[in-house]
Scaffold this motif. Structure first.
Motif, PDB file in Angstrom:
ATOM      1  N   PHE A   5       0.732  -1.259  -0.111  1.00  7.77           N
ATOM      2  CA  PHE A   5      -0.052  -0.045  -0.056  1.00  7.77           C
ATOM      3  C   PHE A   5       0.940   1.289  -0.065  1.00  7.77           C
ATOM      4  O   PHE A   5       1.961   1.359   0.498  1.00  7.77           O
ATOM      5  N   TYR A   6       0.358   2.327  -0.567  1.00  8.59           N
ATOM      6  CA  TYR A   6       0.992   3.536  -0.645  1.00  8.59           C
ATOM      7  C   TYR A   6       0.449   4.587   0.273  1.00  8.59           C
ATOM      8  O   TYR A   6      -0.844   4.637   0.173  1.00  8.59           O
ATOM      9  N   SER A   7       1.023   5.415   1.029  1.00 12.85           N
ATOM     10  CA  SER A   7       0.709   6.365   1.841  1.00 12.85           C
ATOM     11  C   SER A   7      -0.155   7.261   0.841  1.00 12.85           C
ATOM     12  O   SER A   7       0.418   7.667  -0.296  1.00 12.85           O
TER      13      SER A   7
ATOM     14  N   TRP B  83      -0.883  -8.307 -11.030  1.00 12.49           N
ATOM     15  CA  TRP B  83       0.357  -8.185  -9.994  1.00 12.49           C
ATOM     16  C   TRP B  83       1.451  -7.238 -10.886  1.00 12.49           C
ATOM     17  O   TRP B  83       1.664  -7.469 -11.862  1.00 12.49           O
ATOM     18  N   ARG B  84       2.106  -6.356 -10.009  1.00 10.07           N
ATOM     19  CA  ARG B  84       3.203  -5.557 -10.439  1.00 10.07           C
ATOM     20  C   ARG B  84       4.416  -6.201  -9.359  1.00 10.07           C
ATOM     21  O   ARG B  84       4.313  -6.420  -8.284  1.00 10.07           O
ATOM     22  N   PRO B  85       5.684  -6.363 -10.002  1.00  7.92           N
ATOM     23  CA  PRO B  85       6.659  -6.875  -8.945  1.00  7.92           C
ATOM     24  C   PRO B  85       7.050  -5.589  -7.958  1.00  7.92           C
ATOM     25  O   PRO B  85       6.726  -4.560  -8.350  1.00  7.92           O
ATOM     26  N   ALA B  86       7.618  -6.244  -6.971  1.00  2.37           N
ATOM     27  CA  ALA B  86       8.086  -5.028  -5.932  1.00  2.37           C
ATOM     28  C   ALA B  86       8.906  -4.210  -6.462  1.00  2.37           C
ATOM     29  O   ALA B  86       9.768  -4.646  -7.325  1.00  2.37           O
ATOM     30  N   HIS B  87       8.772  -2.860  -6.094  1.00  3.87           N
ATOM     31  CA  HIS B  87       9.539  -1.638  -7.023  1.00  3.87           C
ATOM     32  C   HIS B  87       9.603  -0.696  -6.180  1.00  3.87           C
ATOM     33  O   HIS B  87       8.711  -0.580  -5.332  1.00  3.87           O
ATOM     34  N   LEU B  88      10.570   0.079  -6.492  1.00  2.00           N
ATOM     35  CA  LEU B  88      10.874   1.400  -5.633  1.00  2.00           C
ATOM     36  C   LEU B  88      10.987   2.321  -6.788  1.00  2.00           C
ATOM     37  O   LEU B  88      11.407   2.255  -7.972  1.00  2.00           O
ATOM     38  N   HIS B  89      10.282   3.522  -6.694  1.00  2.00           N
ATOM     39  CA  HIS B  89       9.834   4.602  -7.567  1.00  2.00           C
ATOM     40  C   HIS B  89      10.871   5.746  -7.418  1.00  2.00           C
ATOM     41  O   HIS B  89      11.163   6.246  -5.984  1.00  2.00           O
ATOM     42  N   LEU B  90      11.379   6.374  -8.321  1.00  2.00           N
ATOM     43  CA  LEU B  90      12.357   7.368  -8.146  1.00  2.00           C
ATOM     44  C   LEU B  90      12.151   8.434  -9.189  1.00  2.00           C
ATOM     45  O   LEU B  90      11.631   8.352 -10.185  1.00  2.00           O
TER      46      LEU B  90
HETATM   47  C1  MBD Z   1       1.617   1.107  -9.202  1.00  2.00           C
HETATM   48  O1  MBD Z   1       2.250   1.039  -7.822  1.00  2.00           O
HETATM   49  C2  MBD Z   1       2.526   1.272 -10.057  1.00  2.00           C
HETATM   50  O2  MBD Z   1       3.665   1.698  -9.850  1.00  2.00           O
HETATM   51  C3  MBD Z   1       1.826   1.674 -11.408  1.00  2.00           C
HETATM   52  C4  MBD Z   1       2.876   1.747 -12.534  1.00  2.00           C
HETATM   53  C5  MBD Z   1       0.589   1.383 -11.590  1.00  2.00           C
HETATM   54  C6  MBD Z   1      -0.098   0.998 -10.671  1.00  2.00           C
HETATM   55  C7  MBD Z   1       0.375   0.968  -9.338  1.00  2.00           C
END
Ligand code: MBD
Ligand code: FE
Length: 287
Positions: free
Chosen positions: A168-170, A223-230
Motif C-alpha cells: 500500500f502507498y501512503s 500483479w506488479r513486481p515489488a519496486h522502488l519509484h524514483l
Molecule cells: C503502481 O504502484 C504502479 O507503480 C503503477 C505503474 C501502476 C499501478 C500501481
C-alpha cells in the motif's frame, strides 16, 4: 465488495482511484500543455485510434452486447476514479519509451499514479519517514548521481516513494501516515547519497474496481513486481523517472504494467542481520 483489510480501515479501489484522480488534477495541467497542438496533429492521432477500434470491431464482429459492455465499463472506470490507474498501467510505458529513447544515461520507467511532489527532505544520508515498527526487510542503498561524462552531480535531488510491506502507498490507502515511505534526498558534494528504507511488497491492482474486473474478465493477473519509484534531477539535466526492482520477483517477467527493464533490477546483498545493502548509481543526460 471485495476489499483488503488494512490496519483498522479498508483499502477500496474507488477510494484509491478517487485519490489518484484528485492528485492528477492537482499536479498536472495537461490541457495547458497541449493547447497549442495543431488541429492536424490532434485529428491524425484521434483518427488513428478510432481506425484501430473500427478495425477490431469489423475483424472480430463485435456484437451490440459487447459494445454495451464496453460502454458500461468505460463509464465505470471514470466513476471508480481509475483512469489514472488504467492509463499508467496499460499505456504509459510506451509514452515513456518514446520520450526517453534518445538517452545515453540511465534507463527510466513509468511514473505511475502514486507520485506526490515535495516529500520531506532528508539530506544526503538518512531514512525515509516510516512507522515505528514498519514491517519489511531493511534496505540500505548507497549511490551516486553523475552526468553522462562522469562528472558527479553535487546537490542532485533523489525523490523516492514506494509501497509498504502490504503493497500500500501512503496518501492512496487509508490509515498510513501522510509521508510514510516518501522522501527527498540531496546528493552531497560528490553526488553521493545513502538511503535507509524497507523492501516494498509486490503491488496488486485492486480487484474490486473496474481495472480489476477487466483483468479477471480477460484471465490476466493483477500483479506488479515489488519496486522502488524514483525521480532524479539536477540543474542542466533531464529529469529521470525510474523504478528499481528486486531479482527473483515472480513478476519481473510479466509485470501487468510492462515497466521492468533489465538495467533496473538491483543486486542486493544480505547484510547478515536480516536486511539488505545495495549499490545503484544514476547517470543523467545533459538537457
Ligand atoms: C503502481 O504502484 C504502479 O507503480 C503503477 C505503474 C501502476 C499501478 C500501481
Ligand atoms: Fe508503484
Amino acid at each position: 465488495m471485495t476489499t483488503t483489510e488494512h490496519t483498522d480501515q479498508v483499502a477500496t479501489a474507488a477510494a484509491s482511484g478517487a485519490s489518484a484522480t484528485e492528485r492528477f488534477h492537482a499536479d498536472k495541467s495537461p490541457f495547458e500543455a497541449v493547447k497549442n497542438t495543431p488541429p492536424e496533429r490532434v485529428a491524425t492521432l484521434i483518427n488513428e485510434v478510432l481506425e484501430g477500434v473500427h478495425a477490431t470491431i469489423r475483424k472480430h464482429k463485435v456484437t451490440y452486447d459487447e459494445y454495451n459492455a464496453l460502454k458500461a465499463w468505460l463509464i465505470n472506470v471514470g466513476e471508480d476514479g481509475e483512469w489514472p490507474l488504467f492509463l499508467d498501467v496499460w499505456v504509459e510505458h510506451v509514452v515513456e519509451d518514446v520520450a526517453t529513447e534518445h538517452r545515453e544515461g540511465n534507463k527510466g520507467s513509468i511514473e505511475g499514479p502514486y507520485y506526490v511532489p515535495n516529500a520531506p527532505e532528508q539530506g544526503s544520508k538518512g531514512a525515509v519517514p516510516m512507522r515505528e515498527n514498519e514491517k519489511g526487510d531493511p534496505l540500505l542503498w548507497s549511490g551516486q548521481v553523475r552526468s553522462c561524462d562522469g562528472t558527479p552531480l553535487a546537490g542532485a535531488k533523489v525523490e523516492l516513494w514506494h509501497a509498504d510491506d502490504d503493497g500500500f502507498y501512503s496518501q492512496f490507502a487509508p490509515g498510513i501516515p501522510e509521508w510514510n515511505l516518501r522522501a527527498t534526498f540531496t546528493a552531497d558534494d560528490e553526488g553521493r547519497f545513502e538511503i535507509t528504507t524497507i523492501r516494498p511488497a509486490p503491488y496488486m491492482i485492486p480487484t474490486d474496481g473496474s481495472c480489476g474486473k477487466m483483468i479477471s474478465a480477460a484471465g490476466w493477473h493483477p500483479w506488479r513486481p515489488a519496486h522502488l519509484h524514483l525521480k532524479v534531477s539536477a540543474p542542466g539535466h533531464e529529469q529521470l523517472t525510474a523504478q528499481l526492482y528486486f531479482p527473483g520477483d515472480a513478476h519481473n517477467d510479466d509485470d501487468v504494467a510492462s515497466a521492468v527493464k533489465p538495467e533496473l533490477i538491483l543486486d542486493p546483498k544480505e547484510d547478515g542481520k536480516g536486511g539488505f545493502t545495495v549499490d545503484y548509481d544514476f547517470v543523467l543526460d545533459p538537457a
